[in-house]
Design an enzyme around this catalytic site. Structure first.
Site, short mmCIF file in Angstrom:
data_model
loop_
_atom_site.label_atom_id
_atom_site.label_comp_id
_atom_site.label_asym_id
_atom_site.label_seq_id
_atom_site.Cartn_x
_atom_site.Cartn_y
_atom_site.Cartn_z
N ARG A 87 0.95 -1.16 0.16
CA ARG A 87 0.00 -0.09 0.04
C ARG A 87 0.83 1.31 0.09
NH1 ARG A 87 0.93 2.35 4.52
NH2 ARG A 87 1.38 1.21 6.41
N GLN A 90 3.51 5.45 4.83
CA GLN A 90 4.62 4.78 5.54
C GLN A 90 4.39 3.89 6.65
OE1 GLN A 90 7.43 8.22 6.03
NE2 GLN A 90 6.51 9.41 4.61
N GLY A 164 -4.46 4.19 3.38
CA GLY A 164 -3.38 3.79 2.74
C GLY A 164 -3.96 2.91 1.41
N GLY A 175 -7.00 0.28 2.54
CA GLY A 175 -8.08 1.11 2.79
C GLY A 175 -7.85 2.41 3.99
N ALA A 177 -7.92 3.25 8.26
CA ALA A 177 -8.20 2.82 9.43
C ALA A 177 -8.55 3.95 10.62
CB ALA A 177 -6.84 2.24 10.09
N CYS A 193 3.27 7.55 10.06
CA CYS A 193 3.10 8.19 8.66
C CYS A 193 4.28 9.04 8.38
CB CYS A 193 1.79 8.75 8.58
SG CYS A 193 0.40 7.71 8.75
#
Length: 241
Positions: A87, A90, A164, A175, A177, A193
């Site tokens: 994905r 980070q 992501g 997707g 979170a 991230c």
């Protein structure tokens, strides 16, 4: 600064051709490799026209994932298993109390525009959070959804939801979170991230004073999803796709 994704027209995502999106919920935490394998299989079937689009809601056991832009230096302490993933993005943390939504949509049939798709995911999250009286916002240089934290200081903001995505043959997977009630201390073992600025942290609905059950979040997610992406069909809770 507000991201100009705010101005994108998302109406073309709202009425997909070919029927409603399947909607599934897993009751038990799903191991990350199992989730990736299931997504890969389903994405291939969607691309081949053999399966419906799918939104899969789940939790993971505690773990870290690193996206295509991940830097090894951003893993400060490997407290939990670490998974390299295809994905975008980070390092991030997944674990109990976080609602993960894996979204498998055929963007070739809907709208082959990755930027608009990410904006659609952001809008989905923002509308979901509004059901709990939380104002989520986009940011130009930070993908995801953020909330202002004037209680922490001027210009302080916390991330409440991560995004992501990956595409194969224009079918999306991975997707979003949303932090409902995870142990936020687990984010301290990474640079979430890649954002190291001390003004920007991580929060959750409970941390913001809005306690909610995952079932409540699931209901809000489904209603907001249909507003942005179109109708969905429920399936019984299960642990595999």
């Amino acid at each position: 600064m507000v991201n100009d994704r705010q101005s994108l027209d998302l109406t073309s995502f709202a009425h997909p051709p070919g029927g409603a999106v399947e909607w599934r919920i897993s009751d038990a935490p799903v191991p990350y490799p199992d989730a990736v394998a299931a997504m890969e299989q389903r994405v291939a079937a969607i691309a081949a026209g053999e399966a419906a689009e799918l939104v899969w809601l789940l939790e993971h056991p505690p773990l870290y994932t690193s996206g295509t832009s991940g830097k090894s230096a951003d893993l400060l302490e490997p407290r939990f298993p670490v998974f390299q993933t295809g994905r975008g993005g980070q390092f991030t943390y997944h674990g109990p109390g976080q609602r993960v939504a894996y979204v498998m949509l055929d963007l070739k049939r809907r709208r082959p525009d990755v930027r608009a798709y990410v904006a659609g995911l952001e809008e989905w999250i923002i509308r979901t959070l509004s059901s709990f009286n939380v104002r989520g916002e986009r940011r130009e240089d930070r993908v995801g959804v953020w909330v202002r934290r004037p209680d922490k200081g001027p210009d302080f903001e916390d991330k409440i939801a991560a995004i992501g995505v990956r595409l194969k043959r224009w079918v999306s997977f991975h997707g979003i979170a949303i932090n409902v009630e995870p142990d936020l201390s687990h984010f301290s073992a990474i640079v979430p991230c890649g954002v190291a600025d001390p003004r920007f942290g991580v929060t959750s609905l409970v941390d913001l004073g809005h306690p909610a059950a995952l079932t409540d979040v699931d209901l809000a997610l489904r209603q907001a999803f249909e507003d942005v992406f179109g109708a969905s069909n429920a399936a019984l809770p299960e642990t595999v796709v």
